[in-house]
Enzyme design. Structure first.
Site, PDB file in Angstrom:
ATOM      1  CG  HIS A 171     -23.982  42.049  -4.524  1.00 54.03           C
ATOM      2  ND1 HIS A 171     -24.240  43.350  -4.123  1.00 54.03           N
ATOM      3  CD2 HIS A 171     -23.624  42.149  -5.831  1.00 54.03           C
ATOM      4  CE1 HIS A 171     -24.040  44.175  -5.131  1.00 54.03           C
ATOM      5  NE2 HIS A 171     -23.659  43.486  -6.167  1.00 54.03           N
ATOM      6  CD  GLU A 275     -20.539  43.144  -4.511  1.00 51.55           C
ATOM      7  OE1 GLU A 275     -20.513  42.225  -5.364  1.00 51.55           O
ATOM      8  OE2 GLU A 275     -20.705  44.334  -4.810  1.00 51.55           O
TER       9      GLU A 275
HETATM   10  O1  TA6 Z   1     -21.065  43.780  -7.598  1.00 52.79           O
HETATM   11  C1  TA6 Z   1     -21.034  44.993  -8.319  1.00 52.79           C
HETATM   12  C2  TA6 Z   1     -22.052  44.894  -9.442  1.00 52.79           C
HETATM   13  O2  TA6 Z   1     -21.732  43.841 -10.307  1.00 52.79           O
HETATM   14  C3  TA6 Z   1     -22.109  46.240 -10.169  1.00 52.79           C
HETATM   15  O3  TA6 Z   1     -21.498  46.166 -11.435  1.00 52.79           O
HETATM   16  C4  TA6 Z   1     -23.607  46.533 -10.231  1.00 52.79           C
HETATM   17  O4  TA6 Z   1     -24.172  45.921 -11.378  1.00 52.79           O
HETATM   18  C5  TA6 Z   1     -24.071  45.870  -8.935  1.00 52.79           C
HETATM   19  O5  TA6 Z   1     -23.360  44.631  -8.918  1.00 52.79           O
HETATM   20  C6  TA6 Z   1     -25.567  45.753  -8.759  1.00 52.79           C
HETATM   21  O6  TA6 Z   1     -26.064  44.741  -9.542  1.00 52.79           O
HETATM   22  P1  TA6 Z   1     -27.677  44.452  -9.498  1.00 52.79           P
HETATM   23  O7  TA6 Z   1     -27.873  43.334 -10.473  1.00 52.79           O
HETATM   24  O8  TA6 Z   1     -28.008  44.038  -8.092  1.00 52.79           O
HETATM   25  O9  TA6 Z   1     -28.333  45.746  -9.855  1.00 52.79           O
END
Ligand code: TA6
Length: 303
Positions: A171, A275
């Site tokens: 991510h 990601e």
């Molecule tokens: O990958 C995008 C996402 O799923 C967004 O919806 C947002 O929630 C982001 O990840 C960050 O997630 P986190 O759990 O690291 O705050």
């Protein structure tokens, strides 16, 4: 878990790789070689930063509000999302994006690649807590190679007797000049689940540009993506294998403000998440006795 002194003795590489005990109680691996610098927190095998020597600014973004604490994810870098992506399918109390990024990982080996890049491999440490959320027998390893190119390989080995299904992601937060000034190519014509305000299947028309919150899961794509950043006079290339989904995310101002750790007031403008994922239709069945690897290579090229 070993402390920094024990890790330096066993896995340190003079002038390239040293371990340190952070004030948070977590251990951090610092990489510094002729090609790049990087930092990785052993908890979560969480790469926090990467800056090739050729780049005036980091390529992997870390929030200036990022906090390091046992059991908590770090805002920025390249969080490892495993063994599910997003919310758990049935257990609302289980952590979003899986538990891998908030539990200890142990160092398995380190070394210097033939091209001089520095390699570190870590394995997720199972516990009663992890087994309570995931009962399958498996080994999960992350191998990171830090050089002019950053290569990350997330490998899941099914050591049990039955198949299992995983969702996963690297991510990664990439550093940019300003979210409104960049565009992302490589996803033209791809279908995606638009997660903003629900979940609607759409098709990408042209390059991805940003003028509000974007949270998209592009499906059935193994394409390389490129972030074009004219203001920083660079492109960031994200080339992947073993991944059929790509997520593009910016929280924009309202969500970033609510999150509170995106580098107030406008740190969110200097990052975009590209990601490398397997999620939704693209979750992966790992057959008993086999391995699956999600591999990503990041490079920055100056214009
Ligand atoms: O990958 C995008 C996402 O799923 C967004 O919806 C947002 O929630 C982001 O990840 C960050 O997630 P986190 O759990 O690291 O705050």
């Amino acid at each position: 878990m070993k402390n920094a002194a024990q890790l330096n003795k066993q896995f340190g590489i003079a002038g390239q790789l040293t371990f340190r005990d952070d004030a948070s109680g977590l251990v951090v691996a610092d990489f510094s070689n002729t090609q790049a610098t990087a930092a990785l927190c052993l908890q979560g095998a969480h790469l926090m930063s990467w800056q090739p020597k050729s780049q005036a600014k980091p390529v992997v973004w870390l929030s200036r509000d990022a906090k390091m604490a046992a059991g908590k994810s770090i805002r920025g870098g390249a969080p490892v999302c495993w063994p599910w992506f997003g919310a758990h399918a049935s257990e609302a109390t289980f952590p979003g994006h899986g538990y891998a990024r908030t539990v200890p990982w142990q160092v398995m080996e380190s070394g210097v690649e033939p091209n001089g890049a520095t390699r570190l491999t870590l394995r997720l440490v199972d516990s009663d807590k992890t087994r309570a959320q995931w009962e399958h027998s498996c080994n999960v390893e992350l191998s990171v190679v830090v050089g002019e190119t950053l290569r990350m390989s997330l490998t899941t080995e099914n050591t049990g007797t039955h198949d299992f299904v995983i969702g996963e992601a690297l991510h990664t937060y990439l550093q940019i000049s300003d979210i409104a000034s960049v565009r992302v190519t490589g996803l033209e014509g791809c279908e995606y689940w638009d997660k903003v305000g629900g979940s609607v299947l759409k098709k990408q028309d042209g390059a991805v540009t940003f003028a509000s919150e974007v949270d998209r899961v592009y499906i059935n794509t193994a394409n390389e993506c490129v972030i074009h950043d004219d203001k920083l006079k660079r492109r960031i290339h994200i080339k992947k294998s073993g991944s059929q989904s790509t997520v593009v995310w910016t929280p924009w101002v309202e969500k970033a403000t609510k999150m509170g750790d995106m580098g107030q007031p406008d740190g969110w403008r200097e990052m975009v998440c590209i990601e490398s994922v397997n999620a939704i239709e693209n979750v992966v069945t790992v057959a008993a006795g086999t391995k699956h690897a999600l591999v990503v290579e990041y490079t920055a090229s100056s214009l």
